[in-house]
Design a protein around this motif. Structure first.
Motif, mmCIF file in Angstrom:
data_model
loop_
_atom_site.group_PDB
_atom_site.id
_atom_site.type_symbol
_atom_site.label_atom_id
_atom_site.label_comp_id
_atom_site.label_asym_id
_atom_site.label_seq_id
_atom_site.Cartn_x
_atom_site.Cartn_y
_atom_site.Cartn_z
ATOM 1 N N CYS A 301 0.844 -1.169 -0.289
ATOM 2 C CA CYS A 301 -0.081 0.138 0.023
ATOM 3 C C CYS A 301 0.929 1.282 -0.080
ATOM 4 C CB CYS A 301 -0.995 -0.063 1.397
ATOM 5 S SG CYS A 301 -1.981 -1.279 0.990
ATOM 6 N N HIS A 302 2.240 1.301 0.496
ATOM 7 C CA HIS A 302 2.997 2.395 0.664
ATOM 8 C C HIS A 302 4.141 2.328 -0.680
ATOM 9 C CE1 HIS A 302 1.428 3.929 4.289
ATOM 10 N NE2 HIS A 302 1.347 2.556 4.758
ATOM 11 N N GLY A 303 3.760 1.536 -1.592
ATOM 12 C CA GLY A 303 4.606 1.433 -2.601
ATOM 13 C C GLY A 303 6.029 0.753 -2.699
ATOM 14 N N ARG A 304 6.393 0.246 -1.547
ATOM 15 C CA ARG A 304 7.592 -0.147 -1.442
ATOM 16 C C ARG A 304 8.030 -1.432 -2.247
ATOM 17 N NH1 ARG A 304 7.010 1.446 4.055
ATOM 18 N NH2 ARG A 304 6.509 -1.054 4.806
ATOM 19 N N LEU A 305 6.892 -2.286 -2.331
ATOM 20 C CA LEU A 305 7.084 -3.662 -2.680
ATOM 21 C C LEU A 305 6.637 -3.822 -4.318
ATOM 22 C CD1 LEU A 305 5.709 -5.994 0.238
ATOM 23 C CD2 LEU A 305 8.274 -5.339 -0.482
ATOM 24 N N THR A 306 7.485 -4.277 -5.092
ATOM 25 C CA THR A 306 7.040 -4.657 -6.662
ATOM 26 C C THR A 306 6.877 -6.066 -6.722
ATOM 27 O OG1 THR A 306 9.245 -4.218 -6.972
ATOM 28 C CG2 THR A 306 7.917 -2.176 -7.212
ATOM 29 N N ASN A 307 7.221 -7.197 -5.928
ATOM 30 C CA ASN A 307 7.309 -8.337 -6.204
ATOM 31 C C ASN A 307 5.999 -9.183 -5.772
ATOM 32 O OD1 ASN A 307 7.889 -7.994 -3.516
ATOM 33 N ND2 ASN A 307 9.131 -9.849 -3.319
ATOM 34 N N PHE A 308 5.062 -8.692 -5.754
ATOM 35 C CA PHE A 308 3.880 -9.252 -5.069
ATOM 36 C C PHE A 308 2.851 -9.987 -6.401
ATOM 37 C CE2 PHE A 308 2.835 -4.856 -5.201
ATOM 38 C CZ PHE A 308 1.672 -4.678 -5.996
ATOM 39 N N CYS A 309 3.508 -9.860 -7.577
ATOM 40 C CA CYS A 309 2.386 -10.274 -8.679
ATOM 41 C C CYS A 309 2.565 -11.746 -8.998
ATOM 42 C CB CYS A 309 3.007 -9.482 -10.061
ATOM 43 S SG CYS A 309 2.181 -9.992 -11.358
ATOM 44 N N THR A 310 2.115 -12.663 -7.953
ATOM 45 C CA THR A 310 1.814 -13.943 -8.243
ATOM 46 C C THR A 310 0.348 -14.686 -7.960
ATOM 47 O OG1 THR A 310 2.223 -14.435 -5.942
ATOM 48 C CG2 THR A 310 4.215 -14.127 -7.332
ATOM 49 N N ALA A 311 0.165 -15.585 -8.449
ATOM 50 C CA ALA A 311 -1.222 -16.255 -8.523
ATOM 51 C C ALA A 311 -1.290 -16.632 -6.959
ATOM 52 C CB ALA A 311 -1.297 -17.547 -9.304
ATOM 53 N N LYS A 312 -0.330 -17.116 -6.423
ATOM 54 C CA LYS A 312 -0.294 -17.623 -4.851
ATOM 55 C C LYS A 312 -0.705 -16.148 -4.255
ATOM 56 C CE LYS A 312 2.412 -19.407 -1.286
ATOM 57 N NZ LYS A 312 3.910 -20.079 -1.043
ATOM 58 N N ASN A 313 -0.258 -15.205 -4.085
ATOM 59 C CA ASN A 313 -0.743 -14.087 -3.404
ATOM 60 C C ASN A 313 -2.150 -13.621 -3.564
ATOM 61 O OD1 ASN A 313 1.759 -14.109 -2.016
ATOM 62 N ND2 ASN A 313 2.639 -12.326 -3.307
#
Length: 338
Positions: A301-313
């Motif tokens: 939500c604060h824009g730090r992460l960019t590696n969350f693009c997975t079907a699992k998540n």
């Protein structure tokens, strides 16, 4: 009122009672197979059967064919509303319907809880809730319900290197299941969930199209929103602060209290216990983790992460929301088929 309509209405009530009695027996719902409960249903069946016999006698004298009429479901509804004796019986039978509904939910919840614990599925995953399918054991082998799918997976995957992600991504949470989950959410009558439905709908469509940046970003704040809605609906105040482990536990405890006030069966409450750590993980500060899969609320939500693009998540969030929504709304039911 038309004798044919009254006859059809009482026949409908009779069929419902017979069905509920049969379900309680087949499923061995303990609370519904007591002597007292059986006598209650039998008394209602006798009352309805008496009315049916009386109408058949009247029809015979008047030479009226009770089975040759063009009645709609809308006609039956009107009869239930406007005929006092039909309405009184229907109200009592509705209570039995609710008892069967709660009992079937509890049976499914017990299966879900036990499987999650025994197969060490939690806290990495939780099982689908509103769409979890349980079939009678005699047809499970050929028709493969969710219990059979899970059994087969663990029998064919042994050892310490089991990739449980495959069970959820490739076998349980199929495109059809996502569609069924969305349909179950659409049936929710609670206004706060309905207000969120357009958001949830677009997120699940994004998931089905493989647009996981969109689905994860959209779904992750809805988890907290639905927790807040549920607790506030009971008149409690919500103050999550930074959503620490203690606050997550308090939130789940409040959810259990809300549910307990509506239902006495503790088996339904157990499946909330299995979700505590999974939800807690969402609120860990990602800056404190050296390596991770990117499913952290603050970082996303604060824009730090960019590696969350997975079907699992994306699927994890769908499953968390499904459990909360299923326990939030009285109309959602686990799928325990006859």
């Amino acid at each position: 009122m038309d004798i044919q309509l009254r006859y059809a209405a009482f026949k409908d009530l009779y069929d419902k009672l017979e069905s509920y009695s049969r379900i309680a027996h087949i499923k061995n719902y303990t609370d519904l197979t007591s002597k007292k409960y059986k006598e209650r249903i039998k008394s209602l069946i006798n009352t309805v059967q008496y009315e049916i016999t009386e109408l058949e006698s009247q029809a015979s004298i008047a030479k009226i064919d009770l089975n040759n009429c063009n009645l709609t479901f809308g006609d039956l509804i009107q009869c239930r509303i406007h005929e006092p004796d039909v309405n009184k019986l229907f109200t009592k039978i509705e209570k039995i319907s609710l008892d069967v509904f709660i009992a079937s939910n509890a049976v499914a919840a017990e299966h879900i809880y036990n499987i999650e614990v025994e197969k060490c599925i939690i806290p990495e995953w939780i099982l689908p809730t509103s769409t979890f399918l349980i079939l009678p054991e005699e047809v499970r082998e050929c028709l493969r319900d969710d219990i059979k799918i899970i059994q087969d997976f663990f029998e064919s995957n042994t050892g310490d290197d089991i990739n449980i992600d495959n069970l959820f991504i490739n076998e349980l949470m199929t495109t059809d299941r996502i569609h069924e989950t969305l349909k179950s959410w659409q049936s929710v009558t609670n206004i706060k969930i309905q207000n969120r439905y357009p958001i949830l709908e677009q997120a699940l469509y994004a998931h089905k199209e493989g647009k996981f940046f969109l689905s994860v970003s959209t779904l992750i704040p809805q988890v907290e929103g639905i927790i807040r809605d549920t607790i506030e609906s009971s008149g409690k105040e919500v103050d999550f602060g930074k959503m620490t482990d203690a606050e997550i536990h308090n939130a789940i405890k409040s959810l259990k209290e809300v549910w307990k006030n509506k239902n006495n069966d503790t088996r339904l409450l157990n499946i909330l216990d299995n979700i505590i750590e999974m939800v807690s993980r969402l609120y860990i500060d990602d800056r404190e983790k050296s390596s991770h899969d990117g499913l952290y609320r603050h970082g996303i939500c604060h824009g730090r992460l960019t590696n969350f693009c997975t079907a699992k998540n994306s699927l994890k969030l769908i499953l968390i929301l499904d459990r909360f929504i299923c326990l939030y709304d009285d109309n959602l039911c686990f799928d325990v088929s006859e």
